[in-house]
Motif scaffolding. Structure first.
Motif, mmCIF file in Angstrom:
data_model
loop_
_atom_site.group_PDB
_atom_site.id
_atom_site.type_symbol
_atom_site.label_atom_id
_atom_site.label_comp_id
_atom_site.label_asym_id
_atom_site.label_seq_id
_atom_site.Cartn_x
_atom_site.Cartn_y
_atom_site.Cartn_z
ATOM 1 N N ASP A 253 36.831 32.820 38.891
ATOM 2 C CA ASP A 253 37.705 33.971 39.136
ATOM 3 C C ASP A 253 37.649 34.392 40.601
ATOM 4 O O ASP A 253 38.682 34.666 41.216
ATOM 5 C CB ASP A 253 37.287 35.135 38.237
ATOM 6 N N LEU A 254 36.457 34.424 41.185
ATOM 7 C CA LEU A 254 36.326 34.797 42.593
ATOM 8 C C LEU A 254 36.995 33.766 43.500
ATOM 9 O O LEU A 254 37.690 34.117 44.460
ATOM 10 C CB LEU A 254 34.850 34.936 42.963
ATOM 11 N N ALA A 255 36.801 32.492 43.190
ATOM 12 C CA ALA A 255 37.393 31.439 44.012
ATOM 13 C C ALA A 255 38.916 31.488 43.970
ATOM 14 O O ALA A 255 39.586 31.103 44.938
ATOM 15 C CB ALA A 255 36.897 30.069 43.557
ATOM 16 N N GLY B 153 40.669 34.198 43.827
ATOM 17 C CA GLY B 153 41.164 35.435 44.411
ATOM 18 C C GLY B 153 40.911 36.678 43.590
ATOM 19 O O GLY B 153 41.333 37.775 43.975
ATOM 20 N N ASP C 38 38.214 39.403 41.281
ATOM 21 C CA ASP C 38 37.040 40.195 41.649
ATOM 22 C C ASP C 38 35.778 39.754 40.922
ATOM 23 O O ASP C 38 34.700 40.301 41.148
ATOM 24 C CB ASP C 38 37.287 41.684 41.409
ATOM 25 N N GLY C 39 35.900 38.752 40.020
ATOM 26 C CA GLY C 39 34.734 38.264 39.293
ATOM 27 C C GLY C 39 34.158 39.251 38.300
ATOM 28 O O GLY C 39 33.044 39.055 37.809
ATOM 29 N N ASP D 177 35.294 36.531 52.690
ATOM 30 C CA ASP D 177 35.758 35.149 52.549
ATOM 31 C C ASP D 177 34.623 34.190 52.182
ATOM 32 O O ASP D 177 34.818 33.253 51.398
ATOM 33 C CB ASP D 177 36.417 34.675 53.848
ATOM 34 N N THR E 144 32.070 34.692 50.339
ATOM 35 C CA THR E 144 31.763 34.775 48.909
ATOM 36 C C THR E 144 32.717 33.911 48.103
ATOM 37 O O THR E 144 32.303 33.211 47.167
ATOM 38 C CB THR E 144 31.844 36.240 48.447
ATOM 39 N N ARG E 145 33.985 33.944 48.440
ATOM 40 C CA ARG E 145 34.962 33.131 47.719
ATOM 41 C C ARG E 145 34.718 31.645 47.973
ATOM 42 O O ARG E 145 34.841 30.814 47.053
ATOM 43 C CB ARG E 145 36.373 33.525 48.140
ATOM 44 N N GLU E 146 34.379 31.288 49.209
ATOM 45 C CA GLU E 146 34.101 29.883 49.508
ATOM 46 C C GLU E 146 32.870 29.397 48.756
ATOM 47 O O GLU E 146 32.864 28.288 48.197
ATOM 48 C CB GLU E 146 33.900 29.713 51.021
ATOM 49 N N SER F 276 31.727 30.579 45.986
ATOM 50 C CA SER F 276 32.093 30.501 44.565
ATOM 51 C C SER F 276 32.819 29.202 44.270
ATOM 52 O O SER F 276 32.603 28.573 43.223
ATOM 53 C CB SER F 276 32.969 31.695 44.180
ATOM 54 N N GLY F 277 33.678 28.782 45.188
ATOM 55 C CA GLY F 277 34.369 27.510 45.017
ATOM 56 C C GLY F 277 33.409 26.332 45.033
ATOM 57 O O GLY F 277 33.567 25.378 44.264
#
Length: 366
Positions: free
Chosen positions: A211-213, A215, A217-218, A229, A231-233, A235-236
């Motif tokens: 979910d974070l990856a 976009g 909020d997890g 950014d 955190t999203r990377e 998560s991916g």
């Protein structure tokens, strides 16, 4: 969605098993079980009741002052009524329990949150319904979303297979998957939480990472400017490791949640599992609005202490741009020291860098 998944799982189970309500539930053994079909259903009801009671008690006491005693009578009517009732209780409790509250569950870190207890309940319902249905000659195939929710929440170390349901059956010793050895020993894995002074470090599951990856909020309430950014990377990267079957949940990504208001301020985590020398890289970021309060230092100290207390971790390393004085100060305050030129060169032979970086190391829990 935790409570809704429990409701859906229980409704599907009871609807199917009631079609065999008049069968012999007392002497027919549930598949792969020492229990009769009635006893297996009572076990499900008891588990759902335990999960609801522990959440409702708002504590870590494993004792639950309840037992399940279904109505007497032939067939499975009484046991299924107990499952339905206990499922409704767990559904309501999950829906009304604050997100960050954790209660006692032994596997493997001692606690679970409401979403974790919901997944535990769904897992119990799905797997034991399958066992009972097989014994009674019924075909059971729950919605793929329910099986996937159990896998991504409670079996994050299991590589996804052809379908969520076939993977869940294989991962719990109930089926085969091409190219994979049979499973004879398994257990649920609730997400790890590491406490700090003002923060709680909550490890991401593959579901929250996805979910974070993408976009989202997890499931966290973020401060302004979060998630950053990085955190999203990260998560991916976690999601890719999960899909490749190399994810180690305890060496994933942790969201930093502020205790005073249950808001997420940033994230930190590992770049993978320790190598053969017990070395693992760590990284972190904060939302801009949360910087300057010492959160990164506090979180890094807590996670570094947890990691270096393990037998399989001997060295933590972190890299930082030459000009990033603030991050260098965080590392220094957290017990890291600048690597020597020789150490940087040696490590540089085995890793790719985006530019001039400084390497910092920590090798003791002190």
């Amino acid at each position: 969605m935790g409570g809704e998944r429990v409701r859906e799982a229980v409704a599907g189970s009871v609807a199917l098993l009631r079609t065999a309500d008049a069968r012999d539930w007392d002497t027919v053994k549930a598949a792969r079980s020492r229990w009769s079909c009635r006893e297996a259903a009572v076990h499900v009801a008891h588990s759902l009741m335990i999960y609801a009671s522990r959440l409702a008690a708002r504590g870590e006491n494993p004792h639950v002052p309840f037992s399940v005693a279904p109505e007497d009578g032939p067939g499975g009517a009484g046991a299924l009524h107990a499952v339905e009732t206990a499922g409704a209780l767990l559904t309501a409790t999950v829906r009304t329990t604050p997100r960050g509250l954790r209660a006692h569950h032994p596997c493997p870190y001692g606690t679970a949150d409401p979403e974790g207890f919901a997944a535990l309940g769904v897992g119990e319902v799905l797997l034991h319904t399958y066992d009972i249905a097989e014994a009674l000659g019924l075909e059971y195939r729950p919605p793929a979303e329910l099986a996937e929710s159990v896998l991504t929440r409670l079996l994050p170390h299991v590589q996804p297979g052809p379908t969520p349901w076939s993977t869940l059956l294989w991962a719990t010793g109930r089926g085969d998957l091409p190219g994979r050895a049979p499973v004879t020993d398994w257990h649920w894995v609730n997400n790890l939480v590491v406490p700090a002074e003002r923060l709680t470090l909550e490890s991401l599951t593959p579901a929250t990472a996805a979910d974070l990856a993408a976009g989202g909020d997890g499931g966290f309430d973020w401060v302004a400017g979060g998630p950053y950014d990085g955190t999203r990377e990260a998560s991916g990267m976690l999601l890719k490791a999960y899909e490749a079957g190399v994810h180690r949940p305890e060496f994933g990504v942790f969201v930093l949640v502020r205790r005073e208001d249950d808001r997420a301020v940033g994230a930190l985590g590992f770049h993978g599992a320790p190598d053969e020398e017990g070395r693992v890289e760590i990284g972190y970021d904060l939302a801009e609005s949360a910087r300057g309060h010492g959160y990164a230092t506090e979180a890094l100290r807590a996670l570094a202490g947890w990691a270096l207390a393990r037998d399989d971790v001997h060295t933590l390393l972190a890299t930082v741009d030459h000009g990033n004085r603030a991050s260098q100060a965080v590392l220094t305050r957290s017990g890291f020291v600048r690597a020597t030129v020789e150490e940087e060169r040696a490590m540089g032979e085995h890793r790719e860098t985006d530019g001039p970086l400084q390497v910092y190391l920590r090798t003791s829990a002190g």
